[in-house]
Design a protein around this motif. Structure first.
Motif, PDB file in Angstrom:
ATOM      1  N   TYR A  34       0.990  -1.209  -0.023  1.00 20.57           N
ATOM      2  CA  TYR A  34       0.084   0.134  -0.088  1.00 20.57           C
ATOM      3  C   TYR A  34       0.732   1.214   0.016  1.00 20.57           C
ATOM      4  N   THR A  35       0.077   2.473  -0.185  1.00 21.18           N
ATOM      5  CA  THR A  35       0.976   3.598  -0.282  1.00 21.18           C
ATOM      6  C   THR A  35       0.531   4.644   0.946  1.00 21.18           C
ATOM      7  N   LEU A  36       1.326   5.226   1.558  1.00 19.91           N
ATOM      8  CA  LEU A  36       1.174   6.102   2.697  1.00 19.91           C
ATOM      9  C   LEU A  36       1.574   7.284   2.667  1.00 19.91           C
ATOM     10  N   ARG A  37       1.249   8.330   3.499  1.00 22.60           N
ATOM     11  CA  ARG A  37       1.730   9.579   3.370  1.00 22.60           C
ATOM     12  C   ARG A  37       2.771   9.609   4.693  1.00 22.60           C
ATOM     13  N   ALA A  38       3.765  10.158   4.552  1.00 22.98           N
ATOM     14  CA  ALA A  38       4.562  10.092   6.043  1.00 22.98           C
ATOM     15  C   ALA A  38       5.553  11.442   6.121  1.00 22.98           C
ATOM     16  N   LYS A  39       6.081  11.564   7.206  1.00 29.71           N
ATOM     17  CA  LYS A  39       7.003  12.673   7.591  1.00 29.71           C
ATOM     18  C   LYS A  39       8.335  12.068   7.616  1.00 29.71           C
ATOM     19  N   VAL A  40       9.405  12.433   6.941  1.00 33.08           N
ATOM     20  CA  VAL A  40      10.663  11.650   6.952  1.00 33.08           C
ATOM     21  C   VAL A  40      11.507  12.823   7.543  1.00 33.08           C
ATOM     22  N   ILE A  41      12.364  12.074   8.587  1.00 29.67           N
ATOM     23  CA  ILE A  41      13.380  12.773   9.273  1.00 29.67           C
ATOM     24  C   ILE A  41      14.633  12.017   9.000  1.00 29.67           C
ATOM     25  N   HIS A  42      15.695  12.979   8.918  1.00 34.26           N
ATOM     26  CA  HIS A  42      17.122  12.312   8.462  1.00 34.26           C
ATOM     27  C   HIS A  42      17.650  12.138   9.992  1.00 34.26           C
ATOM     28  N   LEU A  43      18.272  10.727  10.068  1.00 39.33           N
ATOM     29  CA  LEU A  43      18.889  10.496  11.469  1.00 39.33           C
ATOM     30  C   LEU A  43      20.452  10.681  11.367  1.00 39.33           C
ATOM     31  N   SER A  44      20.951   9.675  10.226  1.00 37.84           N
ATOM     32  CA  SER A  44      22.490   9.719  10.175  1.00 37.84           C
ATOM     33  C   SER A  44      22.911   9.404   8.731  1.00 37.84           C
ATOM     34  N   GLY A  45      23.945   9.813   8.547  1.00 40.58           N
ATOM     35  CA  GLY A  45      24.716   8.991   7.098  1.00 40.58           C
ATOM     36  C   GLY A  45      26.009   9.586   7.224  1.00 40.58           C
ATOM     37  N   SER A  46      26.786   8.522   6.762  1.00 35.41           N
ATOM     38  CA  SER A  46      28.434   8.601   6.852  1.00 35.41           C
ATOM     39  C   SER A  46      28.798   7.811   5.718  1.00 35.41           C
ATOM     40  N   ARG A  47      30.085   8.012   5.482  1.00 29.83           N
ATOM     41  CA  ARG A  47      30.877   6.772   4.551  1.00 29.83           C
ATOM     42  C   ARG A  47      31.890   5.950   5.470  1.00 29.83           C
ATOM     43  N   THR A  48      31.804   4.554   5.164  1.00 24.58           N
ATOM     44  CA  THR A  48      32.550   3.760   5.675  1.00 24.58           C
ATOM     45  C   THR A  48      33.359   2.891   4.779  1.00 24.58           C
ATOM     46  N   LEU A  49      34.364   2.383   4.954  1.00 21.99           N
ATOM     47  CA  LEU A  49      35.166   1.467   4.047  1.00 21.99           C
ATOM     48  C   LEU A  49      35.047   0.104   4.878  1.00 21.99           C
ATOM     49  N   ARG A  50      34.684  -0.653   3.920  1.00 26.23           N
ATOM     50  CA  ARG A  50      34.331  -2.093   4.329  1.00 26.23           C
ATOM     51  C   ARG A  50      34.569  -3.334   3.406  1.00 26.23           C
ATOM     52  N   ASN A  51      35.806  -3.858   3.641  1.00 26.00           N
ATOM     53  CA  ASN A  51      36.347  -4.948   2.551  1.00 26.00           C
ATOM     54  C   ASN A  51      36.721  -4.132   1.281  1.00 26.00           C
ATOM     55  N   ASP A  52      37.185  -2.999   1.518  1.00 24.44           N
ATOM     56  CA  ASP A  52      37.731  -1.970   0.412  1.00 24.44           C
ATOM     57  C   ASP A  52      36.753  -1.639  -0.810  1.00 24.44           C
ATOM     58  N   GLU A  53      35.452  -1.631   0.030  1.00 25.96           N
ATOM     59  CA  GLU A  53      34.141  -1.014  -0.631  1.00 25.96           C
ATOM     60  C   GLU A  53      33.713   0.471   0.184  1.00 25.96           C
ATOM     61  N   VAL A  54      33.517   1.184  -0.575  1.00 27.76           N
ATOM     62  CA  VAL A  54      32.679   2.440   0.145  1.00 27.76           C
ATOM     63  C   VAL A  54      31.177   2.298   0.417  1.00 27.76           C
ATOM     64  N   GLN A  55      30.805   2.085   1.623  1.00 27.75           N
ATOM     65  CA  GLN A  55      29.496   1.904   1.751  1.00 27.75           C
ATOM     66  C   GLN A  55      29.088   3.400   2.602  1.00 27.75           C
ATOM     67  N   ILE A  56      27.654   3.572   2.333  1.00 24.78           N
ATOM     68  CA  ILE A  56      27.314   4.830   2.809  1.00 24.78           C
ATOM     69  C   ILE A  56      25.959   4.453   3.904  1.00 24.78           C
ATOM     70  N   PRO A  57      25.935   4.216   4.959  1.00 20.37           N
ATOM     71  CA  PRO A  57      24.815   3.734   5.840  1.00 20.37           C
ATOM     72  C   PRO A  57      23.809   4.990   6.266  1.00 20.37           C
ATOM     73  N   TYR A  58      22.955   5.104   5.605  1.00 15.40           N
ATOM     74  CA  TYR A  58      21.851   6.058   5.784  1.00 15.40           C
ATOM     75  C   TYR A  58      20.961   5.523   6.819  1.00 15.40           C
ATOM     76  N   SER A  59      20.495   6.322   7.752  1.00 16.22           N
ATOM     77  CA  SER A  59      19.262   5.948   8.503  1.00 16.22           C
ATOM     78  C   SER A  59      17.977   7.130   8.465  1.00 16.22           C
ATOM     79  N   LYS A  60      16.899   6.714   8.285  1.00 20.09           N
ATOM     80  CA  LYS A  60      15.653   7.876   8.253  1.00 20.09           C
ATOM     81  C   LYS A  60      14.876   7.335   9.399  1.00 20.09           C
ATOM     82  N   THR A  61      13.965   8.267   9.866  1.00 24.22           N
ATOM     83  CA  THR A  61      12.802   7.984  10.643  1.00 24.22           C
ATOM     84  C   THR A  61      11.635   8.176   9.755  1.00 24.22           C
ATOM     85  N   PHE A  62      10.707   7.330   9.773  1.00 19.12           N
ATOM     86  CA  PHE A  62       9.319   7.745   8.833  1.00 19.12           C
ATOM     87  C   PHE A  62       8.311   7.879  10.100  1.00 19.12           C
TER      88      PHE A  62
END
Length: 106
Positions: A34-62
């Motif tokens: 289904y589809t809903l309406r929501a308020k989106v809040i940014h929690l965190s986001g950073s760049r990490t290097l894991r196994n020679d790959e750049v990963q960007i783990p973002y977190s959001k609150t809906f």
């Protein structure tokens, strides 16, 4: 109390469902529930290097309306990205559901 104007983003609640392909293999298909309406809040986001790959783990609150039927096995599609549900908090005083998610990097 949640004001209607705060829920200004449209999100799709998704779920994996098992299906069988033409070879008899059981595969998982992502289906929109289904589809809903929501308020989106940014929690965190950073760049990490894991196994020679750049990963960007973002977190959001809906923040959803209180009657939103969301479960821990659901995914949220917003801004052409998939977000995995980490926790769900039903706030009866404010009549809202707070869903903390992380981006799916798979």
């Amino acid at each position: 109390m949640a004001y209607a104007g705060l829920f200004n983003e449209q999100v799709d609640i998704m779920k994996y469902t098992p299906s069988t392909n033409e070879y008899g293999e059981v595969t998982r298909t992502l289906v929109k529930e289904y589809t809903l309406r929501a308020k989106v809040i940014h929690l965190s986001g950073s760049r990490t290097l894991r196994n020679d790959e750049v990963q960007i783990p973002y977190s959001k609150t809906f923040v959803l309306r209180y009657h939103a039927p969301i479960r821990e096995d659901n995914l949220i599609r917003w801004d052409d990205k998939l977000w995995r549900v980490q926790s769900i908090d039903h706030d009866r005083n404010l009549q809202q559901v707070v869903v903390i998610t992380e981006i799916v990097n798979e």
